[in-house]
Design an enzyme around this catalytic site. Structure first.
Site, PDB file in Angstrom:
ATOM      1  N   LEU A 185       0.839  -1.188   0.000  1.00 60.53           N
ATOM      2  CA  LEU A 185       0.000   0.000   0.000  1.00 60.53           C
ATOM      3  C   LEU A 185       0.875   1.239   0.000  1.00 60.53           C
ATOM      4  CD1 LEU A 185      -2.945   0.983   0.241  1.00 60.53           C
ATOM      5  CD2 LEU A 185      -2.638   0.922   2.697  1.00 60.53           C
ATOM      6  N   CYS A 186       0.559   2.186  -0.856  1.00 61.52           N
ATOM      7  CA  CYS A 186       1.291   3.446  -0.928  1.00 61.52           C
ATOM      8  C   CYS A 186       0.439   4.533  -0.288  1.00 61.52           C
ATOM      9  CB  CYS A 186       1.596   3.802  -2.386  1.00 61.52           C
ATOM     10  SG  CYS A 186       2.540   5.330  -2.540  1.00 61.52           S
TER      11      CYS A 186
END
Length: 182
Positions: free
Chosen positions: A37-38
């Site tokens: 996840l960014c």
């Protein structure tokens, strides 16, 4: 959508952020193909002018599991298309949003993922709510009894002190003020 994720806490937590990786396939502008996840809150608290993030948007030790999960949910609901981890998903999402839902490519992918995740959940005996009523837990009102209406604190606490004070004989004229003058 029922999504499995792995959250890993480093040895020096809370000084360094945890990492979040989706184990389920997630087509989203801010999720890498490998499931990472960014999101700014999970980036280390270093000054990186090229990232486009303010230091205040990055991890700090006051964050916790609750703030991380709330940030993840918020990002899933409102993708950041200016800093995508999945450029193709970001382009599709923008087209879908700009067309006000008329461009169905992004929506079709999401619908397929939701159906697949529901099947996975059923294999694990997880019931996935499909209506607002199923999402919301409603508690039945319990009948009120006299015991429920009593205060948690003992109301007689102050009465004992008042009784003691009434029993003592105070002579205000002879009372010592404690300042050495009598």
């Amino acid at each position: 959508m029922c999504v499995q994720a792995h959250v890993k806490f480093p040895i020096d937590y809370p000084y360094s952020p945890p990492s979040v990786r989706f184990l389920s396939k997630v087509w989203h502008p801010n999720v890498y193909e490998n499931g990472d996840l960014c999101i700014s809150i999970l980036h280390p608290p270093v000054d990186d002018p090229q990232s486009g993030e303010l230091p205040s948007e990055r991890w700090n030790p006051t964050q916790n599991v609750r703030t991380v999960l709330l940030s993840v949910i918020s990002l899933l609901n409102e993708p950041n298309t200016f800093s995508p981890a999945n450029v193709d998903a970001s382009v599709m999402y923008r087209r879908w949003k700009e067309s006000r839902g008329k461009d169905k490519e992004y929506e079709n992918i999401i619908r397929k993922q939701v159906a697949a995740s529901r099947q996975e959940a059923e294999k694990d005996n997880v019931v996935v709510p499909t209506t607002i009523e199923e999402y919301c837990i409603k508690h039945k009102a319990q009948p009120t009894t006299e015991a429920d209406m009593t205060d948690f604190y003992d109301d007689d606490y102050g009465d004992d002190m008042e009784d003691d004070m009434e029993e003592e004989d105070f002579d205000e004229d002879n009372e010592d003020s404690g300042n050495g003058e009598s």
